[in-house]
Design an enzyme around this catalytic site. Structure first.
Site, PDB file in Angstrom:
ATOM      1  N   ALA A  61       0.714  -1.108  -0.043  1.00 12.15           N
ATOM      2  CA  ALA A  61      -0.240  -0.118   0.056  1.00 12.15           C
ATOM      3  C   ALA A  61       0.884   1.365  -0.038  1.00 12.15           C
ATOM      4  O   ALA A  61       2.207   1.336   0.390  1.00 12.15           O
ATOM      5  CB  ALA A  61      -0.903  -0.062   1.269  1.00 12.15           C
ATOM      6  N   GLY A 102       0.365  -5.660   0.375  1.00  6.24           N
ATOM      7  CA  GLY A 102      -0.571  -5.432  -0.445  1.00  6.24           C
ATOM      8  C   GLY A 102      -0.077  -5.892  -1.814  1.00  6.24           C
ATOM      9  O   GLY A 102      -0.803  -6.635  -2.598  1.00  6.24           O
ATOM     10  N   GLU A 105      -0.345  -9.712  -1.419  1.00  2.00           N
ATOM     11  CA  GLU A 105      -1.777 -10.180  -1.445  1.00  2.00           C
ATOM     12  C   GLU A 105      -2.402 -10.013  -2.716  1.00  2.00           C
ATOM     13  O   GLU A 105      -3.126 -10.760  -3.306  1.00  2.00           O
ATOM     14  CB  GLU A 105      -2.664  -8.965  -0.634  1.00  2.00           C
ATOM     15  CG  GLU A 105      -2.351  -9.128   0.835  1.00  2.00           C
ATOM     16  CD  GLU A 105      -3.029  -8.168   1.740  1.00  2.00           C
ATOM     17  OE1 GLU A 105      -3.965  -8.627   2.574  1.00  2.00           O
ATOM     18  OE2 GLU A 105      -2.829  -7.007   1.438  1.00  2.00           O
ATOM     19  N   GLU A 125       2.644  -5.839   7.576  1.00  2.00           N
ATOM     20  CA  GLU A 125       1.580  -5.025   8.307  1.00  2.00           C
ATOM     21  C   GLU A 125       1.505  -4.624   9.687  1.00  2.00           C
ATOM     22  O   GLU A 125       1.279  -3.679  10.403  1.00  2.00           O
ATOM     23  CB  GLU A 125       0.186  -5.223   7.774  1.00  2.00           C
ATOM     24  CG  GLU A 125      -0.034  -4.973   6.330  1.00  2.00           C
ATOM     25  CD  GLU A 125       0.305  -6.104   5.383  1.00  2.00           C
ATOM     26  OE1 GLU A 125       0.119  -6.034   4.244  1.00  2.00           O
ATOM     27  OE2 GLU A 125       0.864  -6.896   5.684  1.00  2.00           O
TER      28      GLU A 125
END
Length: 694
Positions: A61, A102, A105, A125
């Site tokens: 992110a 992310g 992911e 995270e």
């Protein structure tokens, strides 16, 4: 565009190209979904390869968007991942470099994954007080198993792709070009009409799951401290065996958003951003030429000089180490060797590495070998007369362009620079003790320090793995100037009616690693005593003693003398409250006409922490620090401020600046209050305007 599209043979290759690490911000997410739709509609493409650069598939992110409208802008990451999973053509992720958060992911949403063996895989995270919020807690256990996934997610650890070979995470691990391998793999999927695999469709199989999870709850609960994220990570991973995936994904996202709003996550994200911002210095263009640092000189082989030397040795930089006497030089070399041998005993170094590092030292009793060093750091006695002798000598001996640095904690860098004919080459490099362990480095910019000297020093700090913060010139720079106000506030609490153990206890409960009186005993009370005497002499006034001075007059300098604020048993560091200290405090109060009162723990924390905040505001206003987050970094990395509170300036924002101002005004209004309790003008202005430091 933040991504590129091309067709190789019958495969569409979508390349993420959003420097530096393909952060999945709104722009890249939008471009990526458009590229995916284009590939699905492209009759020339039978399969799709999704890749990044050699440096990064994606670092995750874009943290700059956290808490902003862009973070929630469509397509959100879960939408993008669902689009990959539902794609009607096979999607192969080709992974090199960093694949984290992310980014991982996203890759978990592809039907297949091909990775370069040294690709760095992580869901970090938790280090920001969060959990993977786009399916990581559900898809990773399906890919590598419950226990391995839980360990990665709770620790945030980075794992090379090669270690995950043979799991459902990677269909192929290659030493070569992962894009070429992924294109070949995609062509084979089409040719052999292989099914489109989705990790979400797999079941997590672990017959010992419940027993393992219960064990993990106990372990994680014990290590999590004040942070809620590790246990939340565990509970989300546990859902992978107890809930249908769509329900688990919904709970994961709700839990992620809940953690995003916690003060602990706000603090950790603030620190993450602060470390990156600290290197951005106004007036220093990026990419400007730096001075080459191939060899360093260190003056002084004592505690500080030895620790400073080790930083350079650890980075493979040769050091010329100067002492005035052979005995002191031998002792310093012996301590450095012992430190390395202790690391070897713990398995952190090999015996060969110990010898390699020691061989980088050139010991000397003479300045002559400094003729070809590129940087000198002096770590001599903290007195201006001594500094003058050293810098005049360095000016004679060192080559043109050599950087001359002082490790002074307090003294005026501009005055030190004036002892040379090259003030542009002079600055402060204030290491913190023990210098081979502490991460903080205050880089003190003098009035005449050349831009390339500053830029070189910041780059060198990174090379020796320090967190560098630039400070202007003032007494004590950022950290020690503020700690003086903090110490004065703690001393005021003793005068008012508290005892050292109460003050330390309240601040340690707040989260500080060590209270001010324990810290004073560890550092040596005679250091502050000498500083107060120096300042009084410089101001031409008589020094008014405080309780700490009375302790010093009694020969109580702290741990090194077996007694200071506390008493210490031989070879132990445990502070023992001492009736002798209480008697000295009682006598001091009586001599100064002070009637002791009850002091609450809340008042202890407010006075000590808000004293830091108020002085920090003055430092900002004067331009000594460039930004509030730099001050926070100094306190987090140099003074044991609790990371989960993000530093004193962020803590003030969290409390609310109007509330800080009200408390300071209350302290300032007390009879006989020190004028420094008056709120700093910048603090008043921000509070009145409804603004914050951060």
């Amino acid at each position: 565009m933040s991504s590129h599209y091309e067709v190789r043979g019958r495969t569409a290759v979508i390349t993420l190209d959003y420097p530096p690490i393909n952060g999945l911000g709104a722009t890249l997410r939008t471009d990526l979904l458009a590229a995916l739709d284009r590939a699905l509609a492209d009759n020339d493409a039978q399969s799709i390869v999704l890749t990044g650069t050699a440096r990064a598939f994606s670092g995750g992110a874009d943290v700059k968007e956290f808490g902003t409208a862009k973070a929630a802008q469509e397509p959100r990451l879960p939408v993008l991942i669902a689009a990959l999973e539902d794609a009607t053509k096979p999607v192969v992720a080709a992974i090199a470099g960093v694949c984290m958060g992310g980014g991982l992911e996203l890759a978990l949403g592809a039907h297949y994954r091909v990775a370069k063996a040294d690709a760095q895989i992580a869901l970090p995270e938790v280090k920001l007080g969060l959990l993977p919020g786009a399916g990581g807690t559900q898809r990773l256990p399906r890919a590598i198993g419950l226990e391995a996934a839980l360990n990665m997610i709770v620790s945030g650890a980075t794992v090379p792709a090669a270690k995950l070979k043979g799991t459902a995470l990677f269909d192929e691990v290659t030493e070569g070009d992962p894009v070429a391998a992924a294109v070949a793999f995609a062509e084979r999927v089409v040719a052999e009409k292989l099914p489109l695999k989705r990790l979400r469709d797999l079941k997590v199989k672990d017959p010992q799951a419940e027993a393992f999870l219960q064990f993990a709850r106990n372990t994680v609960g014990a290590m999590a401290g004040p942070y809620p994220a590790p246990l939340k990570c565990l509970e989300m991973v546990a859902l992978s065996i107890s809930k249908p995936i769509d329900e688990a994904l919904r709970i994961e996202r709700e839990t992620f958003m809940g953690l995003m709003n916690t003060p602990e996550s706000r603090a950790l994200r603030h620190v993450f951003a602060a470390e990156r911002a600290a290197g951005k210095i106004a007036g220093l263009p990026e990419g400007a030429p730096l001075r080459e640092i191939r060899k360093v000189g260190v003056i002084g082989a004592g505690t500080m000089g030895g620790g400073i030397t080790m930083n350079f040795l650890n980075a493979g930089i040769p050091v010329v180490l100067l002492e005035t006497k052979q005995e002191a030089l031998d002792k310093g070399l012996g301590i450095i060797r012992k430190n390395y041998e202790n690391s070897a005993k713990k398995g952190k170094l090999t015996a060969e590495q110990v010898e390699q590092r020691m061989a980088l030292i050139t010991p000397t009793l003479d300045y002559a070998p400094f003729a070809d060093v590129d940087l000198v750091v002096e770590a001599v006695f903290e007195h201006m007369d001594v500094k003058e002798q050293v810098f005049r000598k360095l000016d004679e001996v060192c080559k043109p362009g050599a950087i001359l640095a002082s490790n002074t904690s307090y003294l005026n860098i501009d005055k030190i620079a004036s002892f040379t004919k090259r003030p542009a080459d002079v600055l402060g490099l204030h290491f913190f003790s023990p210098a081979n362990v502490m991460r903080l480095l205050e880089v003190v910019r003098g009035a005449k320090t050349a831009p390339d000297v500053l830029a070189t020093s910041m780059a060198l700090a990174k090379k020796i793995k320090k967190i560098a913060v630039v400070s202007g010139v003032c007494d004590g720079f950022i950290g020690n100037r503020m700690i003086a106000r903090y110490g004065a506030a703690a001393q005021g609490l003793i005068n008012a009616g508290a005892l050292p153990q109460q003050v330390d206890g309240a601040l340690q409960k707040f989260g500080l690693a060590m209270g001010p009186f324990r810290m004073g005993d560890l550092a040596g009370l005679d250091i502050g005593w000498a500083t107060r005497k120096r300042k009084a002499a410089e101001a031409g006034v008589e020094m008014k003693p405080i309780v700490a001075d009375k302790l010093c007059e009694a020969g109580r300098f702290g741990q090194k003398t077996g007694a200071g604020w506390y008493r210490y048993e031989a070879a132990k560091r445990d502070p023992i409250p001492d009736p002798v200290t209480e008697q000295l405090i009682t006598e001091y109060r009586a001599a100064n006409g002070i009637t002791p009162r009850a002091v609450s723990d809340e008042e202890v924390v407010q006075r000590c922490i808000f004293a830091l905040v108020n002085e920090g505001a003055r430092i900002l206003e004067e331009g000594i620090a460039a930004r509030a987050s730099d001050i926070d970094l100094v306190y987090l990395n140099g003074y044991g401020f609790p990371a989960h509170r993000g530093g004193p300036m962020l803590y003030a924002d969290t409390v609310g600046l109007p509330n800080v101002v009200r408390a300071l005004k209350r302290f300032a209004a007390a009879p006989g209050a020190d004028p420094s309790w008056q709120p700093a003008p910048l603090l008043l202005k921000l509070a009145e305007e409804g603004k914050t430091f951060s």
